[in-house]
Motif scaffolding. Sequence first.
Motif, PDB file in Angstrom:
ATOM      1  N   ILE A  43      70.397  60.460 -23.203  1.00  0.00           N
ATOM      2  CA  ILE A  43      70.849  59.263 -23.918  1.00  0.00           C
ATOM      3  C   ILE A  43      69.962  58.991 -25.121  1.00  0.00           C
ATOM      4  CG2 ILE A  43      71.144  56.758 -23.745  1.00  0.00           C
ATOM      5  CD1 ILE A  43      72.087  57.245 -20.822  1.00  0.00           C
ATOM      6  N   THR A  44      68.651  59.042 -24.924  1.00  0.00           N
ATOM      7  CA  THR A  44      67.720  58.783 -26.029  1.00  0.00           C
ATOM      8  C   THR A  44      67.919  59.776 -27.171  1.00  0.00           C
ATOM      9  OG1 THR A  44      66.097  57.871 -24.500  1.00  0.00           O
ATOM     10  CG2 THR A  44      65.284  58.593 -26.658  1.00  0.00           C
ATOM     11  N   ARG A  95      75.099  65.074 -23.159  1.00  0.00           N
ATOM     12  CA  ARG A  95      74.617  63.918 -23.930  1.00  0.00           C
ATOM     13  C   ARG A  95      75.772  62.984 -24.264  1.00  0.00           C
ATOM     14  NH1 ARG A  95      70.246  66.357 -28.267  1.00  0.00           N
ATOM     15  NH2 ARG A  95      68.774  67.095 -26.708  1.00  0.00           N
ATOM     16  N   SER A 152      74.841  52.181 -15.369  1.00  0.00           N
ATOM     17  CA  SER A 152      73.377  52.222 -15.466  1.00  0.00           C
ATOM     18  C   SER A 152      72.952  53.682 -15.539  1.00  0.00           C
ATOM     19  CB  SER A 152      72.753  51.563 -14.238  1.00  0.00           C
ATOM     20  OG  SER A 152      72.988  52.370 -13.094  1.00  0.00           O
ATOM     21  N   HIS A 153      71.682  53.898 -15.880  1.00  0.00           N
ATOM     22  CA  HIS A 153      71.170  55.265 -15.924  1.00  0.00           C
ATOM     23  C   HIS A 153      71.304  55.936 -14.563  1.00  0.00           C
ATOM     24  CE1 HIS A 153      68.593  54.142 -19.634  1.00  0.00           C
ATOM     25  NE2 HIS A 153      69.741  54.652 -20.007  1.00  0.00           N
ATOM     26  N   LEU A 160      67.444  61.599 -12.988  1.00  0.00           N
ATOM     27  CA  LEU A 160      67.408  60.364 -13.767  1.00  0.00           C
ATOM     28  C   LEU A 160      66.667  60.543 -15.088  1.00  0.00           C
ATOM     29  CD1 LEU A 160      68.040  57.338 -13.956  1.00  0.00           C
ATOM     30  CD2 LEU A 160      65.929  56.908 -12.680  1.00  0.00           C
ATOM     31  N   GLY A 161      65.516  61.186 -15.073  1.00  0.00           N
ATOM     32  CA  GLY A 161      64.747  61.400 -16.309  1.00  0.00           C
ATOM     33  C   GLY A 161      65.519  62.216 -17.327  1.00  0.00           C
ATOM     34  N   THR A 162      66.278  63.186 -16.851  1.00  0.00           N
ATOM     35  CA  THR A 162      67.089  64.009 -17.743  1.00  0.00           C
ATOM     36  C   THR A 162      68.169  63.170 -18.399  1.00  0.00           C
ATOM     37  OG1 THR A 162      66.667  65.963 -16.386  1.00  0.00           O
ATOM     38  CG2 THR A 162      68.583  66.049 -17.845  1.00  0.00           C
ATOM     39  N   VAL A 163      68.814  62.314 -17.606  1.00  0.00           N
ATOM     40  CA  VAL A 163      69.864  61.441 -18.151  1.00  0.00           C
ATOM     41  C   VAL A 163      69.276  60.516 -19.215  1.00  0.00           C
ATOM     42  CG1 VAL A 163      71.409  59.519 -17.579  1.00  0.00           C
ATOM     43  CG2 VAL A 163      71.384  61.571 -16.152  1.00  0.00           C
ATOM     44  N   LYS A 164      68.129  59.942 -18.932  1.00  0.00           N
ATOM     45  CA  LYS A 164      67.491  59.058 -19.914  1.00  0.00           C
ATOM     46  C   LYS A 164      67.179  59.822 -21.201  1.00  0.00           C
ATOM     47  CE  LYS A 164      65.416  55.810 -16.669  1.00  0.00           C
ATOM     48  NZ  LYS A 164      64.158  55.228 -16.166  1.00  0.00           N
ATOM     49  N   SER A 165      66.716  61.050 -21.076  1.00  0.00           N
ATOM     50  CA  SER A 165      66.436  61.879 -22.257  1.00  0.00           C
ATOM     51  C   SER A 165      67.710  62.200 -23.022  1.00  0.00           C
ATOM     52  CB  SER A 165      65.741  63.183 -21.849  1.00  0.00           C
ATOM     53  OG  SER A 165      64.469  62.918 -21.343  1.00  0.00           O
ATOM     54  N   ALA A 204      77.419  55.147 -20.493  1.00  0.00           N
ATOM     55  CA  ALA A 204      76.549  53.985 -20.636  1.00  0.00           C
ATOM     56  C   ALA A 204      77.185  52.891 -21.486  1.00  0.00           C
ATOM     57  CB  ALA A 204      75.212  54.408 -21.247  1.00  0.00           C
TER      58      ALA A 204
END
Length: 175
Positions: free
Chosen positions: A163-164, A131, A144-145, A156-161, A138
């Motif tokens: 970060i969020t 994380r 970018s993601h 990609l979805g894991t990276v977005k999670s 970022a």
Amino acid sequence: MTDRPHDPEALLAACARGERAALQRLYQTEAPLLLGIVLRLVRDRGLAEDILHDAFLRIWRGAAGFAPERGSARGWMCSVARNLALNALRDRQRLVPLADGWEPLAESADPAREANGRRLEGCLQNLEAPRREAILAAYLDGCSHGEIAQRLQAPLGTVKSWITRGLKALRECMT
């Protein structure tokens, strides 16, 4: 001008009313931070100073559009500067490599800002490594993601999670 000379929200509101002295004060207090963000991304002092100038023009012109309910004034100004720096990088078609160690450009004369910086460092250290790495890539390196997903070899979805959830944890830690 504003009764709160060090309050970025109040200074932005004064800028929105056309008070040039507020812009000058905002520049004096926030330019070192914004320059550090931009310089970290573009790695060229001359270009960074040009971007900083453009950022303050955009801040001046867009001050009336700042919405405090959507985030802090400092965060909004950082986003303006960061987005301009990223646009400049995209225009040049080059990527900025991760540095081994990040050091702030200058010590702040504001004890509250220094204390917040130390708190943020501590909060970042409390995050799980993926994380923390995703957030730093970022926000400090302008990735970018998709670029972060490639760099960390994660979906990609894991990276977005990451970060969020990481940003949520940072907000909770900082309050």
